[in-house]
Scaffold this motif. Structure first.
Motif, PDB file in Angstrom:
ATOM      1  N   ALA A 237      -7.341   5.246  -7.748  1.00  0.00           N
ATOM      2  CA  ALA A 237      -6.420   4.109  -7.821  1.00  0.00           C
ATOM      3  C   ALA A 237      -6.809   3.082  -6.772  1.00  0.00           C
ATOM      4  CB  ALA A 237      -4.979   4.567  -7.617  1.00  0.00           C
ATOM      5  N   GLU A 238      -6.955   1.823  -7.190  1.00  0.00           N
ATOM      6  CA  GLU A 238      -7.315   0.731  -6.280  1.00  0.00           C
ATOM      7  C   GLU A 238      -6.132  -0.216  -6.134  1.00  0.00           C
ATOM      8  OE1 GLU A 238     -10.935  -1.171  -7.511  1.00  0.00           O
ATOM      9  OE2 GLU A 238     -11.813   0.720  -8.200  1.00  0.00           O
ATOM     10  N   PHE A 239      -5.928  -0.696  -4.900  1.00  0.00           N
ATOM     11  CA  PHE A 239      -4.796  -1.577  -4.589  1.00  0.00           C
ATOM     12  C   PHE A 239      -5.355  -2.881  -4.014  1.00  0.00           C
ATOM     13  CE2 PHE A 239      -3.450   2.779  -4.416  1.00  0.00           C
ATOM     14  CZ  PHE A 239      -2.165   2.799  -4.945  1.00  0.00           C
ATOM     15  N   ASP A 240      -5.671  -3.820  -4.882  1.00  0.00           N
ATOM     16  CA  ASP A 240      -6.276  -5.079  -4.448  1.00  0.00           C
ATOM     17  C   ASP A 240      -5.416  -6.299  -4.748  1.00  0.00           C
ATOM     18  OD1 ASP A 240      -8.581  -4.227  -3.168  1.00  0.00           O
ATOM     19  OD2 ASP A 240      -9.718  -4.054  -5.031  1.00  0.00           O
ATOM     20  N   SER A 241      -4.239  -6.119  -5.330  1.00  0.00           N
ATOM     21  CA  SER A 241      -3.317  -7.238  -5.571  1.00  0.00           C
ATOM     22  C   SER A 241      -2.300  -7.271  -4.438  1.00  0.00           C
ATOM     23  CB  SER A 241      -2.601  -7.070  -6.916  1.00  0.00           C
ATOM     24  OG  SER A 241      -3.527  -7.087  -7.982  1.00  0.00           O
ATOM     25  N   LYS A 242      -2.168  -8.431  -3.766  1.00  0.00           N
ATOM     26  CA  LYS A 242      -1.291  -8.516  -2.597  1.00  0.00           C
ATOM     27  C   LYS A 242      -0.127  -9.463  -2.865  1.00  0.00           C
ATOM     28  CE  LYS A 242      -2.623  -8.110   1.585  1.00  0.00           C
ATOM     29  NZ  LYS A 242      -3.168  -8.309   2.943  1.00  0.00           N
ATOM     30  N   HIS A 243       1.036  -9.087  -2.327  1.00  0.00           N
ATOM     31  CA  HIS A 243       2.238  -9.926  -2.390  1.00  0.00           C
ATOM     32  C   HIS A 243       3.092  -9.581  -1.177  1.00  0.00           C
ATOM     33  CE1 HIS A 243       5.567 -12.209  -4.064  1.00  0.00           C
ATOM     34  NE2 HIS A 243       6.364 -11.166  -3.848  1.00  0.00           N
ATOM     35  N   ARG A 244       3.376 -10.590  -0.342  1.00  0.00           N
ATOM     36  CA  ARG A 244       4.178 -10.392   0.863  1.00  0.00           C
ATOM     37  C   ARG A 244       3.617  -9.270   1.741  1.00  0.00           C
ATOM     38  NH1 ARG A 244      10.420 -10.623  -1.410  1.00  0.00           N
ATOM     39  NH2 ARG A 244      10.353 -12.748  -2.256  1.00  0.00           N
ATOM     40  N   GLU A 245       2.323  -9.315   1.951  1.00  0.00           N
ATOM     41  CA  GLU A 245       1.620  -8.349   2.806  1.00  0.00           C
ATOM     42  C   GLU A 245       1.626  -6.928   2.259  1.00  0.00           C
ATOM     43  OE1 GLU A 245      -0.144  -9.562   5.211  1.00  0.00           O
ATOM     44  OE2 GLU A 245       0.681 -11.551   4.780  1.00  0.00           O
ATOM     45  N   LEU A 246       2.048  -6.762   1.032  1.00  0.00           N
ATOM     46  CA  LEU A 246       2.028  -5.447   0.405  1.00  0.00           C
ATOM     47  C   LEU A 246       0.969  -5.428  -0.691  1.00  0.00           C
ATOM     48  CD1 LEU A 246       5.835  -4.657  -0.008  1.00  0.00           C
ATOM     49  CD2 LEU A 246       4.303  -3.932   1.836  1.00  0.00           C
ATOM     50  N   ARG A 247       0.352  -4.272  -0.866  1.00  0.00           N
ATOM     51  CA  ARG A 247      -0.687  -4.121  -1.876  1.00  0.00           C
ATOM     52  C   ARG A 247      -0.113  -3.443  -3.117  1.00  0.00           C
ATOM     53  NH1 ARG A 247      -5.795  -5.143  -0.309  1.00  0.00           N
ATOM     54  NH2 ARG A 247      -6.172  -5.422   1.926  1.00  0.00           N
ATOM     55  N   PHE A 248      -0.537  -3.959  -4.259  1.00  0.00           N
ATOM     56  CA  PHE A 248      -0.098  -3.428  -5.538  1.00  0.00           C
ATOM     57  C   PHE A 248      -1.315  -2.962  -6.331  1.00  0.00           C
ATOM     58  CE2 PHE A 248       3.278  -6.050  -4.046  1.00  0.00           C
ATOM     59  CZ  PHE A 248       4.441  -5.456  -4.502  1.00  0.00           C
ATOM     60  N   PRO A 249      -1.112  -2.021  -7.252  1.00  0.00           N
ATOM     61  CA  PRO A 249      -2.254  -1.483  -8.003  1.00  0.00           C
ATOM     62  C   PRO A 249      -2.982  -2.576  -8.778  1.00  0.00           C
ATOM     63  CG  PRO A 249      -0.296  -0.135  -8.331  1.00  0.00           C
ATOM     64  CD  PRO A 249       0.156  -1.375  -7.622  1.00  0.00           C
ATOM     65  N   SER A 250      -4.292  -2.520  -8.752  1.00  0.00           N
ATOM     66  CA  SER A 250      -5.122  -3.441  -9.534  1.00  0.00           C
ATOM     67  C   SER A 250      -5.903  -2.694 -10.608  1.00  0.00           C
ATOM     68  CB  SER A 250      -6.091  -4.199  -8.626  1.00  0.00           C
ATOM     69  OG  SER A 250      -6.886  -3.285  -7.881  1.00  0.00           O
ATOM     70  N   LYS A 251      -6.256  -1.426 -10.323  1.00  0.00           N
ATOM     71  CA  LYS A 251      -7.043  -0.668 -11.292  1.00  0.00           C
ATOM     72  C   LYS A 251      -6.872   0.825 -11.041  1.00  0.00           C
ATOM     73  CE  LYS A 251     -11.796  -0.249 -13.096  1.00  0.00           C
ATOM     74  NZ  LYS A 251     -13.192  -0.708 -12.937  1.00  0.00           N
ATOM     75  N   VAL A 252      -6.778   1.584 -12.120  1.00  0.00           N
ATOM     76  CA  VAL A 252      -6.746   3.047 -12.053  1.00  0.00           C
ATOM     77  C   VAL A 252      -7.787   3.567 -13.037  1.00  0.00           C
ATOM     78  CG1 VAL A 252      -5.393   5.140 -12.449  1.00  0.00           C
ATOM     79  CG2 VAL A 252      -4.315   3.144 -11.392  1.00  0.00           C
ATOM     80  N   THR A 253      -8.641   4.464 -12.580  1.00  0.00           N
ATOM     81  CA  THR A 253      -9.688   5.056 -13.423  1.00  0.00           C
ATOM     82  C   THR A 253      -9.509   6.561 -13.459  1.00  0.00           C
ATOM     83  OG1 THR A 253     -11.220   3.301 -12.750  1.00  0.00           O
ATOM     84  CG2 THR A 253     -12.172   5.249 -13.808  1.00  0.00           C
ATOM     85  N   ILE A 254      -9.466   7.117 -14.658  1.00  0.00           N
ATOM     86  CA  ILE A 254      -9.341   8.564 -14.837  1.00  0.00           C
ATOM     87  C   ILE A 254     -10.491   9.025 -15.724  1.00  0.00           C
ATOM     88  CG2 ILE A 254      -7.881  10.459 -15.618  1.00  0.00           C
ATOM     89  CD1 ILE A 254      -5.464   8.683 -15.200  1.00  0.00           C
ATOM     90  N   LEU A 255     -11.398   9.817 -15.147  1.00  0.00           N
ATOM     91  CA  LEU A 255     -12.571  10.322 -15.855  1.00  0.00           C
ATOM     92  C   LEU A 255     -12.445  11.834 -15.992  1.00  0.00           C
ATOM     93  CD1 LEU A 255     -15.455   9.980 -17.044  1.00  0.00           C
ATOM     94  CD2 LEU A 255     -16.315  10.208 -14.696  1.00  0.00           C
ATOM     95  N   GLU A 256     -12.545  12.316 -17.227  1.00  0.00           N
ATOM     96  CA  GLU A 256     -12.428  13.744 -17.518  1.00  0.00           C
ATOM     97  C   GLU A 256     -13.768  14.263 -18.022  1.00  0.00           C
ATOM     98  OE1 GLU A 256      -9.981  16.700 -20.608  1.00  0.00           O
ATOM     99  OE2 GLU A 256     -10.003  14.526 -20.869  1.00  0.00           O
ATOM    100  N   GLN A 257     -14.362  15.187 -17.275  1.00  0.00           N
ATOM    101  CA  GLN A 257     -15.658  15.765 -17.631  1.00  0.00           C
ATOM    102  C   GLN A 257     -15.590  17.292 -17.547  1.00  0.00           C
ATOM    103  OE1 GLN A 257     -18.173  13.866 -14.654  1.00  0.00           O
ATOM    104  NE2 GLN A 257     -19.041  12.513 -16.203  1.00  0.00           N
TER     105      GLN A 257
END
Length: 309
Positions: A237-257
């Motif tokens: 899970a990546e948190f690259d979206s910011k609002h009021r100094e808080l980070r919000f999720p930008s991308k989640v990757t789930i790989l099943e092997q």
């Protein structure tokens, strides 16, 4: 981020200051009581079943007209592989003191919402309450239930920031029942794994979840039996979206092997000894890849008192 992690060592005091700073950041997240909606695109690619490898020169079988070969269990690739794109509006709203999330599907080719929602039946691994991942791992309330290990420092050249990488794993003898009931954790056991923390403001930039914190031993065993291999699950899970100094999720990757262990034998001290070989890229079979992209956040406030505890 492919930048290398340098392990220069860290004292217990510095690790504690790092955890205290992250706990303060998580406290801001809880006090903010933000409610938001955003656009969520779910890209899904998965295979219904694991096909057996065909022979290079398939054997010719004569069948009577109109009869199917019951022994041939292969599915055509077009029928076995599923590619899908779900365009949703992701909603995270509190109601009567409880945090709820919902995914409403957009109509194809338009911006009109439908009443249809995305559930676990549509997606093999559904991302749940990813915004609260940092709180479940680093909030002051939950830190006593974890052990923490410092891994190293990493420099993000693209964003020009210094990151500290730590790993959180629960105490084996101290599994909090309260944590399992908390609004931040959708699972019976709290999610744990590696965490990337921005050293400038102690915000959480990325989480790499341990697969055993998401699936139970029984669920893992069932999947490995079904697909005839050892499960390798990558949840990032990546948190690259910011609002009021808080980070919000930008991308989640789930790989099943899945991979089948390879072994070789050698004669040693009067008997054959089994040696397990390290898996190579060709040994892995990818069953599913699910990517969640979050964009266009819209924030609003609600005139009700919200309690997360």
């Amino acid at each position: 981020n492919n930048d290398e992690i340098s392990n220069d060592g860290i004292s217990e005091g510095k690790l504690r200051r790092l955890l205290n700073g992250a706990a303060g950041y998580c406290g801001q997240m809880k006090k903010s009581a933000l409610h938001f909606v955003c656009d969520e695109n779910i890209h899904l690619n998965f295979k219904k079943k694991r096909l057996r490898r065909r022979r290079s020169k398939p054997r010719v079988q004569r069948l009577r007209p109109g009869r199917r070969n019951a022994k041939n269990k292969h599915l055509p690739k077009s029928r076995n592989v599923v590619n899908a794109l779900y365009k949703c509006q992701y909603q995270l709203i509190s109601f009567k003191g409880k945090v709820k999330e919902r995914r409403l599907l957009y109509k194809p080719g338009g911006d009109t919402l439908t009443d249809d929602t995305i559930t676990g039946k549509n997606v093999p691994f559904l991302s749940r309450r990813v915004f609260f991942g940092p709180i479940a791992l680093l909030a002051k309330k939950y830190q006593p239930t974890f052990n923490y290990r410092f891994i190293g420092y990493q420099y993000d050249a693209k964003k020009r920031r210094n990151l500290a990488v730590i790993e959180a794993f629960p105490h084996e003898e101290n599994e909090s029942a309260e944590t399992g009931k908390d609004a931040y954790s959708p699972y019976k056991q709290t999610v744990y794994g590696k965490v990337w923390i921005d050293t400038s403001d102690y915000s959480v930039v990325k989480i790499l979840a341990n697969p055993r914190s998401i699936l139970s031993e029984k669920e893992i065993a069932a999947l490995e039996k079904k697909f005839k291999g050892i499960l390798n699950l990558w949840v990032e899970a990546e948190f690259d979206s910011k609002h009021r100094e808080l980070r919000f999720p930008s991308k989640v990757t789930i790989l099943e092997q899945y991979y089948t262990p390879r072994v070789k034998y050698r004669w040693w001290k009067g008997k054959y000894e089994e040696i397990k070989l390290k898996p190579e890229k060709k040994d892995y079979w990818q069953r599913s890849l699910t990517t969640y992209n979050y964009k266009q956040y819209r924030f609003f406030t609600v005139d009700t008192n919200v309690s997360y505890d």
